[in-house]
Scaffold this active site. Structure first.
Site, PDB file in Angstrom:
ATOM      1  N   THR A  95     -12.973  -2.955   1.059  1.00 24.70           N
ATOM      2  CA  THR A  95     -12.301  -4.222   1.300  1.00 24.70           C
ATOM      3  C   THR A  95     -12.394  -5.128   0.082  1.00 24.70           C
ATOM      4  O   THR A  95     -13.473  -5.294  -0.509  1.00 24.70           O
ATOM      5  CB  THR A  95     -12.864  -4.913   2.555  1.00 24.70           C
ATOM      6  OG1 THR A  95     -12.077  -6.059   2.838  1.00 24.70           O
ATOM      7  CG2 THR A  95     -14.314  -5.298   2.394  1.00 24.70           C
TER       8      THR A  95
ATOM      9  N   ASP B  61       2.668  -0.403   0.828  1.00 28.54           N
ATOM     10  CA  ASP B  61       2.952  -1.769   0.398  1.00 28.54           C
ATOM     11  C   ASP B  61       2.608  -1.932  -1.082  1.00 28.54           C
ATOM     12  O   ASP B  61       2.099  -1.017  -1.729  1.00 28.54           O
ATOM     13  CB  ASP B  61       2.234  -2.806   1.271  1.00 28.54           C
ATOM     14  CG  ASP B  61       0.715  -2.735   1.192  1.00 28.54           C
ATOM     15  OD1 ASP B  61       0.183  -2.402   0.114  1.00 28.54           O
ATOM     16  OD2 ASP B  61       0.059  -3.035   2.203  1.00 28.54           O
TER      17      ASP B  61
ATOM     18  N   PRO C 217      20.876  -1.225 -12.102  1.00 23.73           N
ATOM     19  CA  PRO C 217      21.384  -2.459 -11.487  1.00 23.73           C
ATOM     20  C   PRO C 217      20.445  -3.000 -10.417  1.00 23.73           C
ATOM     21  O   PRO C 217      20.348  -4.210 -10.221  1.00 23.73           O
ATOM     22  CB  PRO C 217      22.716  -2.027 -10.873  1.00 23.73           C
ATOM     23  CG  PRO C 217      23.114  -0.797 -11.642  1.00 23.73           C
ATOM     24  CD  PRO C 217      21.821  -0.106 -11.972  1.00 23.73           C
TER      25      PRO C 217
ATOM     26  N   VAL D 220      11.926   7.386  -6.706  1.00 19.17           N
ATOM     27  CA  VAL D 220      11.367   8.339  -7.678  1.00 19.17           C
ATOM     28  C   VAL D 220      10.846   7.586  -8.888  1.00 19.17           C
ATOM     29  O   VAL D 220       9.761   7.860  -9.392  1.00 19.17           O
ATOM     30  CB  VAL D 220      12.426   9.388  -8.083  1.00 19.17           C
ATOM     31  CG1 VAL D 220      11.833  10.351  -9.110  1.00 19.17           C
ATOM     32  CG2 VAL D 220      12.917  10.158  -6.872  1.00 19.17           C
TER      33      VAL D 220
ATOM     34  N   GLY E 110      -3.300  -1.645   0.553  1.00 24.64           N
ATOM     35  CA  GLY E 110      -4.370  -2.025  -0.349  1.00 24.64           C
ATOM     36  C   GLY E 110      -5.562  -2.532   0.427  1.00 24.64           C
ATOM     37  O   GLY E 110      -5.446  -2.999   1.558  1.00 24.64           O
ATOM     38  N   GLY E 111      -6.754  -2.438  -0.171  1.00 24.38           N
ATOM     39  CA  GLY E 111      -7.959  -2.922   0.486  1.00 24.38           C
ATOM     40  C   GLY E 111      -8.260  -2.142   1.740  1.00 24.38           C
ATOM     41  O   GLY E 111      -8.265  -0.916   1.754  1.00 24.38           O
ATOM     42  N   ASP E 112      -8.522  -2.871   2.838  1.00 23.78           N
ATOM     43  CA  ASP E 112      -8.805  -2.264   4.127  1.00 23.78           C
ATOM     44  C   ASP E 112      -7.742  -2.717   5.123  1.00 23.78           C
ATOM     45  O   ASP E 112      -7.286  -3.860   5.082  1.00 23.78           O
ATOM     46  CB  ASP E 112     -10.195  -2.675   4.617  1.00 23.78           C
ATOM     47  CG  ASP E 112     -10.541  -2.050   5.947  1.00 23.78           C
ATOM     48  OD1 ASP E 112     -10.992  -0.893   5.947  1.00 23.78           O
ATOM     49  OD2 ASP E 112     -10.337  -2.707   6.986  1.00 23.78           O
TER      50      ASP E 112
ATOM     51  N   GLY F 262      -7.965  -7.650  -9.550  1.00 26.24           N
ATOM     52  CA  GLY F 262      -9.249  -6.981  -9.438  1.00 26.24           C
ATOM     53  C   GLY F 262      -9.174  -5.471  -9.492  1.00 26.24           C
ATOM     54  O   GLY F 262      -8.340  -4.857  -8.832  1.00 26.24           O
TER      55      GLY F 262
ATOM     56  N   LYS G 192       5.468  -6.506   0.087  1.00 22.48           N
ATOM     57  CA  LYS G 192       5.601  -7.916   0.436  1.00 22.48           C
ATOM     58  C   LYS G 192       5.317  -8.730  -0.820  1.00 22.48           C
ATOM     59  O   LYS G 192       4.167  -8.956  -1.189  1.00 22.48           O
ATOM     60  CB  LYS G 192       4.641  -8.285   1.559  1.00 22.48           C
ATOM     61  CG  LYS G 192       4.956  -7.569   2.862  1.00 22.48           C
ATOM     62  CD  LYS G 192       4.034  -8.009   3.982  1.00 22.48           C
ATOM     63  CE  LYS G 192       4.408  -7.323   5.286  1.00 22.48           C
ATOM     64  NZ  LYS G 192       3.535  -7.718   6.398  1.00 22.48           N
TER      65      LYS G 192
ATOM     66  N   PRO H 278      -9.187  -1.683  -3.488  1.00 21.60           N
ATOM     67  CA  PRO H 278      -8.677  -2.881  -4.160  1.00 21.60           C
ATOM     68  C   PRO H 278      -7.635  -2.652  -5.244  1.00 21.60           C
ATOM     69  O   PRO H 278      -7.108  -3.621  -5.776  1.00 21.60           O
ATOM     70  CB  PRO H 278      -9.944  -3.508  -4.753  1.00 21.60           C
ATOM     71  CG  PRO H 278     -10.887  -2.366  -4.913  1.00 21.60           C
ATOM     72  CD  PRO H 278     -10.602  -1.429  -3.786  1.00 21.60           C
TER      73      PRO H 278
END
Length: 410
Positions: free
Chosen positions: A283, A200, A46, A26, A253-255, A366, A222, A177
Site C-alpha cells: 500500500t 488503471d 491523432p 499496443v 496501483g498500491g492496494d 514514489g 483515471k 506503488p
C-alpha cells in the site's frame, strides 16, 4: 528471409529518438518499456489512450497529435509501427527499410525488421526471449529464467508448476506503488495468466508490456481532471468478461482496498455470481514513505498514524474526515490524493491544534525513476508545492517523523 532465426542484440536507446506510430493499447504496452531504458520517445497518432495521455502530461514522452508524416523518421534510431491501419504500417516499414532503420510491426511480425522480445531484468542481467509465433511460451520461458536467477537454482534440476489454471473469474491484483519489482510473486503470476487485464493509470505500467500479445488490455485510467472511466462501467466490464468465460485481472496501483474501491468490485462480482479472489499489493501510504526513507512511526515519537483521502477539501459537505480530531492527535498523518487540497488541509490541521512548524514531506512519483521529496512545514506547504510545481501522484507525510528522516532541514 523468414526461415532464418533472428539475430539477438541489446539496443542502448538511452537519449536516442524512438518513434512509435500509433497510440492504441499496443503502444501503451511498449512505451513504458522504452521510457524505462531512457529512450527519447515520440508518439505520432491523432489519438492516444488515457494512459499514454498521462505520460504526455508528466513530460515523459512527446506526442505529435496528427497522422504519420515521412519526415517523422528523421533522427530516429528505432521505429515501432502499431497502428490498426495496415497500409500505414506498410508505408512506415517500407520507409524504414529504405532508411535502414529497424522497425517492429504489431500486425505482421514477418514484415518487420525487428521483433519485440519478452524482457525481464534481475540483478543487472537482462533476459530477452523471442518465441517467434508463440508469445506465451516466450513469457513462460523468461519467467522461469528470472525465477531461477532470483532463487539461485537456475542450474539445478527442479520442477516448477506452470501458470495458474485458466479458470474463469476475477482476481483483484494490487500492483504496489509503481516500481514493477515491488509487485508480489502471486500478483505477477496472476497477471501473466490472465485473458483480460483491466488496468488503471497507477498500476505498474512496465508490466503491461510483458503481457502476451493475445491478452485483452482494457484501459480504465483515471487522469486528474481528465477523462475517467466510471466505477459502474469498470464493474460491468469485469463481470461481463468473466461471465464470458475469461480469466480477468483487475490491476491497480498500491492496494485494492486502500482508497482503491476494490470492495465495490467484489460486491459487483458476488452479485453476478462471479468467483473473485484478492491478491493484496504494497500500500502506497506506507511503502512510498519507506522507500523515501521516512518512517510513518518511530519509537518515542509517535504511536499511531492516520491515512487520509484528500480528494475533498476540509469543510466539503461530502468529506468524511474529522480534521479537528486529527489536529488534536500527535501521530503521523499520511494524505493521499491531496495535492490540490493540501493548503486547506494544512490550515485545518493548524486550526485543530497542530503546530504551524510541524514538518511535512511531499513524495512525488514514489518508487519511480522520477521520485523526489519536497520538504515543508504546515505553514509553508502551499508555497512549497507551487515553488516545486508538484503534480499528482504524490504522498504527503505530516509529522515529526519527517524531521527524524531529515534532521538537517528542521
Amino acid at each position: 528471409m523468414s526461415d532464418f532465426p533472428p539475430y539477438p542484440s541489446g539496443l542502448r536507446l538511452a537519449g536516442r529518438r524512438v518513434l512509435v506510430v500509433g497510440g492504441g493499447h499496443v503502444a501503451q504496452r511498449r512505451v513504458p518499456q522504452l521510457i524505462a531504458v531512457g529512450a527519447d520517445v515520440h508518439v505520432v497518432s491523432p489519438d492516444v489512450t488515457m494512459a499514454i495521455e498521462g505520460l504526455v502530461g508528466s513530460d515523459e514522452i512527446t506526442w505529435h497529435q496528427r497522422p504519420f508524416a515521412d519526415t517523422d523518421l528523421e533522427g530516429a534510431w528505432y521505429v515501432i509501427a502499431v497502428t490498426d491501419d495496415r497500409e500505414v504500417n506498410d508505408h512506415v516499414s517500407a520507409l524504414c527499410e529504405a532508411h535502414r532503420i529497424f522497425c517492429v510491426r504489431s500486425d505482421d511480425a514477418t514484415l518487420g525488421t525487428a521483433w519485440t522480445p519478452a524482457v525481464g531484468r534481475e540483478a543487472g542481467i537482462t533476459i530477452a526471449v523471442v518465441g517467434n509465433r508463440d508469445p506465451r511460451r516466450s513469457v513462460a520461458v523468461r519467467d522461469e529464467i528470472l525465477a531461477g536467477l532470483r532463487d539461485g537454482t537456475i542450474a539445478a534440476p527442479h520442477h516448477r508448476e506452470g501458470l495458474p489454471e485458466r479458470t474463469p473469474g476475477v482476481t483483484l491484483v494490487g500492483g504496489g506503488p509503481g516500481d514493477p519489482e515491488l509487485i508480489s510473486i502471486a500478483g505477477r503470476k496472476a497477471l501473466m495468466a490472465a485473458d483480460v487485464v483491466v488496468a488503471d493509470r497507477l498500476a505498474p505500467r512496465e508490466l503491461l508490456g510483458d503481457l502476451p500479445s493475445d491478452v485483452e488490455l482494457i484501459d480504465v485510467s483515471k487522469l486528474p481532471r481528465g477523462r475517467s472511466a466510471q466505477q459502474e462501467e469498470i464493474n460491468r466490464v469485469i463481470v461481463e468478461r468473466a461471465l464470458a468465460g475469461k480469466r480477468v485481472v483487475r490491476f491497480k496501483g498500491g492496494d485494492n482496498f486502500v482508497f482503491g474501491r476494490g470492495y465495490e468490485e467484489i460486491l459487483a462480482c458476488r452479485e453476478a455470481g462471479v468467483p473473485v479472489t484478492v491478491i493484496p499489493g504494497l500500500t502506497s501510504p506506507v511503502a512510498v514513505p519507506a522507500i523515501a526513507g521516512i518512517p510513518v512511526t518511530h519509537r518515542g515519537i509517535t504511536h499511531e498514524f492516520s491515512v487520509v483521502s484528500g480528494h475533498l477539501p476540509p469543510g466539503h459537505p461530502e468529506s468524511l474526515v474529522n480534521y479537528d480530531a486529527l489536529g488534536k492527535m500527535q501521530g503521523t498523518v499520511v494524505v493521499m490524493m491531496g495535492v490540490e487540497n493540501a493548503p486547506k488541509i494544512a490550515e485545518a490541521l493548524i486550526a485543530g491544534g497542530r503546530a504551524a512548524t510541524l514538518p511535512v514531506a511531499v513524495i512525488c512519483d514514489g518508487t519511480m525513476p522520477t521520485q523526489r521529496t519536497v520538504l515543508a512545514t504546515l505553514a509553508t506547504l502551499g508555497t512549497r508545492l507551487q515553488e516545486e510545481s508538484v503534480k499528482p501522484p504524490a504522498i504527503i507525510v505530516i509529522g515529526e517523523v519527517v524531521a527524524i528522516a531529515h534532521p538537517d532541514a528542521y
